[in-house]
Design a protein around this motif. Structure first.
Motif, mmCIF file in Angstrom:
data_model
loop_
_atom_site.group_PDB
_atom_site.id
_atom_site.type_symbol
_atom_site.label_atom_id
_atom_site.label_comp_id
_atom_site.label_asym_id
_atom_site.label_seq_id
_atom_site.Cartn_x
_atom_site.Cartn_y
_atom_site.Cartn_z
ATOM 1 N N UNK A 29 0.693 -1.254 -0.043
ATOM 2 C CA UNK A 29 -0.059 0.073 -0.074
ATOM 3 C C UNK A 29 0.872 1.441 -0.062
ATOM 4 N N UNK A 30 2.005 1.292 0.806
ATOM 5 C CA UNK A 30 2.726 2.606 0.746
ATOM 6 C C UNK A 30 3.449 2.463 -0.583
ATOM 7 N N UNK A 31 3.864 1.493 -1.185
ATOM 8 C CA UNK A 31 4.546 1.533 -2.300
ATOM 9 C C UNK A 31 3.755 2.113 -3.375
ATOM 10 N N UNK A 32 2.422 1.729 -3.623
ATOM 11 C CA UNK A 32 1.635 2.406 -4.564
ATOM 12 C C UNK A 32 1.410 3.661 -4.339
ATOM 13 N N UNK A 63 1.470 7.040 3.255
ATOM 14 C CA UNK A 63 3.030 6.365 3.258
ATOM 15 C C UNK A 63 3.476 6.676 4.789
ATOM 16 N N UNK A 64 3.284 7.836 5.493
ATOM 17 C CA UNK A 64 3.795 7.795 6.735
ATOM 18 C C UNK A 64 3.005 6.757 7.936
ATOM 19 N N UNK A 65 1.702 6.773 7.310
ATOM 20 C CA UNK A 65 0.931 5.923 8.518
ATOM 21 C C UNK A 65 1.296 4.215 8.107
ATOM 22 N N UNK A 66 1.361 3.952 6.932
ATOM 23 C CA UNK A 66 1.682 2.543 6.415
ATOM 24 C C UNK A 66 3.087 2.166 6.948
#
Length: 175
Positions: free
Chosen positions: A76-79, A132-135
């Motif tokens: 998810x962060x990568x997307x 991104x920060x959260x994941x």
């Protein structure tokens, strides 16, 4: 990280991913309906936006339904990171090239100028940063992940089940 913080991060991450997915679907679907019948690849963004936005919706759904995996968080962060990098690349290459085709003295300023002139892109970019920060925080410290909280995959779930008067969860975390 405690369970409450992890829950807040999951909610923030999922909301950010869904905002970004919605914006990419709104931007991509109309263009895809125009380009696909013509088999035109002049603008590759719709072909990338729609499947990746649907992937984000699926990943967010899995997280909401209780999936807790490092691979899920990192994908998810990568997307979301790919969206941000793609936005910067698109604007630094004069809207789609392999290398920058114009002189850019200040790449960060160039991207910020494009974001300042497009409020929808600014919202998407901000949502992507929050997601991104959260994941990534969940990737590192989610108490429900294997290896966290004493190394027991189901330790957080077992403690909650015991507090609720339910049966204990086995060492594998299966319920």
């Amino acid at each position: 990280m405690d369970d409450r913080t992890a829950s807040v991060l999951r909610v923030l991450g999922v909301q950010a991913a869904l905002v970004s997915a919605a914006i990419h679907l709104i931007e991509g679907l109309p263009r895809l309906f125009v380009y696909l019948p013509l088999l035109s690849v002049r603008d590759p963004r719709p072909y990338l936006f729609v499947p990746s936005a649907l992937l984000l919706v699926a990943l967010a759904t899995l997280i909401v339904r209780g999936a807790r995996h490092r691979r899920l968080y990192s994908l998810t962060a990568g997307v979301l990171l790919a969206y941000s990098a793609g936005y910067a690349w698109w604007h630094l290459t004069d809207h789609g090239g392999l290398v920058p085709s114009h002189e850019v003295a200040n790449p960060v300023g160039e991207v910020l100028a494009h974001l300042a002139s497009d409020p929808v892109a600014l919202v998407a970019f901000a949502a992507q940063a929050v997601g991104v920060a959260a994941f990534l925080a969940l990737f590192v410290a989610d108490p429900d992940l294997p290896g966290n909280d004493g190394g027991d995959a189901g330790a957080g779930a077992a403690a909650r089940a015991a507090d609720a008067g339910g049966d204990e969860v086995g060492a594998t975390g299966d319920e």
